[in-house]
Design an enzyme around this catalytic site. Structure first.
Site, PDB file in Angstrom:
ATOM      1  N   ALA A 194       0.481  -6.301   5.479  1.00 40.54           N
ATOM      2  CA  ALA A 194      -0.710  -6.988   5.985  1.00 40.54           C
ATOM      3  C   ALA A 194      -1.963  -6.448   5.308  1.00 40.54           C
ATOM      4  CB  ALA A 194      -0.817  -6.790   7.498  1.00 40.54           C
ATOM      5  N   ALA A 195      -2.762  -7.340   4.738  1.00 41.75           N
ATOM      6  CA  ALA A 195      -4.035  -6.920   4.131  1.00 41.75           C
ATOM      7  C   ALA A 195      -4.861  -8.146   3.784  1.00 41.75           C
ATOM      8  CB  ALA A 195      -3.789  -6.116   2.860  1.00 41.75           C
ATOM      9  N   GLU A 196      -6.166  -7.958   3.776  1.00 42.90           N
ATOM     10  CA  GLU A 196      -7.061  -8.935   3.164  1.00 42.90           C
ATOM     11  C   GLU A 196      -7.036  -8.643   1.668  1.00 42.90           C
ATOM     12  OE1 GLU A 196      -8.438 -11.335   4.694  1.00 42.90           O
ATOM     13  OE2 GLU A 196      -8.317 -10.743   6.787  1.00 42.90           O
ATOM     14  N   LYS A 204      -7.214  -0.236  -0.392  1.00 37.29           N
ATOM     15  CA  LYS A 204      -5.810  -0.116  -0.815  1.00 37.29           C
ATOM     16  C   LYS A 204      -5.470   1.359  -1.071  1.00 37.29           C
ATOM     17  CE  LYS A 204      -3.663  -3.648  -0.240  1.00 37.29           C
ATOM     18  NZ  LYS A 204      -2.329  -3.711   0.354  1.00 37.29           N
ATOM     19  N   GLY A 258       2.753 -13.946   4.953  1.00 31.85           N
ATOM     20  CA  GLY A 258       1.963 -14.135   3.735  1.00 31.85           C
ATOM     21  C   GLY A 258       2.834 -14.420   2.526  1.00 31.85           C
ATOM     22  N   ASP A 299      -2.708  -8.958  15.322  1.00 34.40           N
ATOM     23  CA  ASP A 299      -3.502  -8.221  14.349  1.00 34.40           C
ATOM     24  C   ASP A 299      -2.992  -6.783  14.254  1.00 34.40           C
ATOM     25  OD1 ASP A 299      -5.576  -7.074  12.940  1.00 34.40           O
ATOM     26  OD2 ASP A 299      -7.133  -8.158  14.038  1.00 34.40           O
ATOM     27  N   SER A 353      -1.711  -1.032  -4.531  1.00 37.37           N
ATOM     28  CA  SER A 353      -2.171  -1.972  -5.560  1.00 37.37           C
ATOM     29  C   SER A 353      -2.633  -1.254  -6.812  1.00 37.37           C
ATOM     30  CB  SER A 353      -3.342  -2.762  -4.986  1.00 37.37           C
ATOM     31  OG  SER A 353      -4.079  -3.373  -6.012  1.00 37.37           O
ATOM     32  N   GLY A 391       4.948 -11.209   1.733  1.00 35.32           N
ATOM     33  CA  GLY A 391       5.685 -10.906   2.963  1.00 35.32           C
ATOM     34  C   GLY A 391       6.798 -11.901   3.238  1.00 35.32           C
ATOM     35  N   TYR A 427     -12.138  -3.750  -1.808  1.00 34.83           N
ATOM     36  CA  TYR A 427     -10.710  -4.010  -1.653  1.00 34.83           C
ATOM     37  C   TYR A 427      -9.886  -2.843  -2.197  1.00 34.83           C
ATOM     38  CZ  TYR A 427      -6.100  -5.723  -2.861  1.00 34.83           C
ATOM     39  OH  TYR A 427      -4.744  -5.836  -2.998  1.00 34.83           O
TER      40      TYR A 427
END
Ligand code: UD1
Length: 376
Positions: free
Chosen positions: A77-79, A192, A10, A56, A122, A13, A188
């Protein structure tokens, strides 16, 4: 060290992976390569030396394989879309909360070999940032910690927050310290908070040295320009690349702390290399507050585009009004010092943006959010 970076392909990342490889570490990436972020193209931002596993974090078998021989883990890793999280609730909780649970379960089995776990938290977990009242003593407290703005207030298009302690005062944002109570305002943000607290709690219980970094609004090259649910710098850049004005929610005076990705990398490296023992997440920002409209103007100016801005005057569900970081804890425990101001970082971002082509997904994202009454 042999290091695993989840979400290593990402935006953040991949910068982190490059820095770790440069320092001579043996880096493995576990990444699902979500099409919304990566498009159909294979990621080309990872250094050749990094080992890649497409998988995943919610898949226990993939995680076990990825952890083989690993001594340190960066869990990135996160949406990441605040707006999208409000309707893809199960996907966000699955990837972020459950994914972290699966990773931790596997880490516990290997606890004696793991020297460090660093998790990406976050600023969104605060909800609103810290404020000070212009006319009272903050109700006798060090700072005011307001809840989300009531719907009636937002409906009246009164964007700023009134003091909950006195009838007359308005609130001015001040740097948000880690001690501010957490009132997450989106799915979200809740996930977090889960990620941070799960890692610190499980890490603490099993003696895995764990550090949680509360990233503020990260920008820089490599941010997924065609993903309309990414951060505002990338969204505005892709609008401007397509000759369109940035769409601005509220009145554009809402503000954030924009931190360059290289400073996020700096904080992660310090978290790996230093002996840190903090039971809460640590703010990683710049300590400088910038309004959303200012960001739009800086980007347009830098690109030499002048399509203006479109102030939609609507509210995106889950958004907070102001939040910027108090970074004294990061300075103290990580030796962290931000090195890139927004004025320096934007030209660098735009040098990269100019080489890109990006689909403008904003109209579709706006239509999706509006039809679900998540923009109103
Ligand atoms: C962002 C990140 C989140 C991260 C958090 C803290 C994304 C998608 N979200 O959330 O992962 O944890 O920072 O670092 O990267 N805005 C507009 N027009 C647009 C898009 C946004 O006006 O087209 C406004 C929003 O209403 C908001 C502000 O810009 O007021 C910032 O939005 P965004 O970039 O999504 O950031 P956060 O919600 O703060």
């Amino acid at each position: 060290m042999r290091i695993l970076v989840t979400g290593g392909a990402g935006f953040i990342g991949s910068h982190l992976v490059s820095a770790l490889v440069d320092r001579g570490h043996d880096v493995r990436v576990l990444d699902l390569l979500v099409p919304q972020v990566h498009g159909d193209a294979a990621p080309d931002r990872l250094p050749a030396g990094a080992e890649r596993i497409q998988g995943d974090v919610s898949d226990a078998e993939a995680v076990r394989r990825a952890l083989d021989g690993v001594e340190a883990v960066f869990h990135q890793a996160a949406e990441v879309g605040v707006g999208q999280s409000m309707y893809e609730i199960d996907r966000y909780v699955g990837a972020n909360t459950f994914g972290t649970a699966v990773l931790l379960k596997a880490l516990v089995e290997r606890r004696d070999d793991i020297a460090k776990l660093v998790v990406a938290s976050s600023m969104s977990i605060y909800g609103e940032g810290a404020y000070s009242c212009t006319s009272c003593d903050n109700g006798g407290r060090e700072f005011v910690s307001p809840r989300a703005r009531p719907a009636a207030q937002v409906r009246a298009r009164r964007w700023e927050i009134g003091c909950p302690h006195c009838a007359t005062g308005t609130l001015a944002p001040i740097p948000t310290p880690e001690a501010k109570p957490l009132f997450p305002t989106s799915v979200y943000a809740i996930t977090k908070q889960d990620q941070e607290q799960l890692c610190l709690t499980v890490g603490g219980a099993y003696g895995i040295p764990t550090v949680a970094l509360r990233y503020f609004n990260v920008y820089g090259d490599g941010q997924a320009l065609s993903n309309p649910y990414t951060g505002v710098c990338a969204i505005f850049s892709s609008r401007l690349l397509n000759g369109q004005p940035p769409l601005i929610f509220e009145d554009g005076q809402q503000s954030r702390d924009f931190v360059h990705v290289s400073d996020i990398v700096q904080a992660n490296l310090a978290a790996l290399e230093r002996d840190v023992n903090m039971p809460t997440g640590i703010n990683i920002g710049t300590g400088v507050s910038t309004s959303v409209i200012e960001v739009a103007e800086l980007l347009a100016e830098g690109l030499g585009e002048d399509p203006g801005v479109e102030i939609v005057g609507q509210y995106r569900e889950g958004d907070v009004r102001h939040c910027f970081a108090d970074i004294s804890l990061a300075r103290g425990v990580l030796g962290y010092e931000p090195t890139v101001s927004l004025k320096e970082g934007i030209p660098e971002l735009l040098a990269w943006v100019r080489e890109q082509s990006a689909a403008d997904g904003t109209p579709q994202a706006l239509a999706e959010l509006t039809s679900r009454r998540l923009v109103w």
